[in-house]
Scaffold this active site. Sequence first.
Site, PDB file in Angstrom:
ATOM      1  CE  LYS A   1      80.882  26.106  87.289  1.00  0.00           C
ATOM      2  NZ  LYS A   1      80.587  25.270  86.141  1.00  0.00           N
TER       3      LYS A   1
ATOM      4  N   GLY B   1      73.861  30.702  87.083  1.00  0.00           N
ATOM      5  CA  GLY B   1      74.418  31.117  85.804  1.00  0.00           C
ATOM      6  C   GLY B   1      73.357  31.470  84.791  1.00  0.00           C
ATOM      7  NE  ARG B   2      72.674  26.541  81.723  1.00  0.00           N
ATOM      8  CZ  ARG B   2      71.937  25.460  81.534  1.00  0.00           C
ATOM      9  NH1 ARG B   2      71.336  25.260  80.394  1.00  0.00           N
ATOM     10  NH2 ARG B   2      71.827  24.550  82.471  1.00  0.00           N
TER      11      ARG B   2
ATOM     12  CB  CYS C   1      85.085  23.709  80.763  1.00  0.00           C
ATOM     13  SG  CYS C   1      84.703  24.267  79.085  1.00  0.00           S
TER      14      CYS C   1
ATOM     15  CG  ASN D   1      76.996  25.684  88.336  1.00  0.00           C
ATOM     16  OD1 ASN D   1      77.516  25.023  87.448  1.00  0.00           O
ATOM     17  ND2 ASN D   1      76.402  26.818  88.097  1.00  0.00           N
ATOM     18  N   GLY D   2      73.794  24.535  88.772  1.00  0.00           N
ATOM     19  CA  GLY D   2      73.088  23.738  87.767  1.00  0.00           C
ATOM     20  C   GLY D   2      71.591  23.733  87.943  1.00  0.00           C
TER      21      GLY D   2
END
Length: 173
Positions: free
Chosen positions: A69, A152-153, A30, A128-129
């Site tokens: 993560k 995710g997004r 985060c 992720n990303g």
Amino acid sequence: LLTHDAELFLWAAQELADLGYGEVNLNTGCPSGTVTAKGRGSGMLRDLDALRAFLDAIFAASPLPVSIKTRIGFYDPAEWPAILAVFRDYPVKELTIHPRTRSEFYKGDVHMECFALAAESGLPLVFNGNLFGPEDCLALHQRYPDMPLMIGRGLIANPAMARQAKGGAPLTV
């Protein structure tokens, strides 16, 4: 879980185990300033000795397997080899990597060379990303055919994206 306190992590892990969960995830990725200012999330990546002490404690006593993560550093991608070396010392159930630093937040390109280094580590990985369309997922699967993806997004913007990446039709309204 988003904490740097091993005792609290272990308490929460036990609560989750009691509820029937089979795994607990530590978030060292985060980038939020309110989180990192307290040494949590990607703020944990600034002090590898403290991170190692935390991981020693939780892996010694967690009632559940631990997944992590993470990001590849706080300030600079050059931090990644040392961070990865720490994670390799533990029986991580799964390592989800967002190949950006905390200081990059969600801007710019991901550092695929850092992810490639992790892919050589033998750890079970999740990417992720920057997965914004089915073509991004397909390109990553060409390079890493068995790699799970965290979308995710991109999935928020296009709820049909996972289906499209598998060859399905786009969402129609």
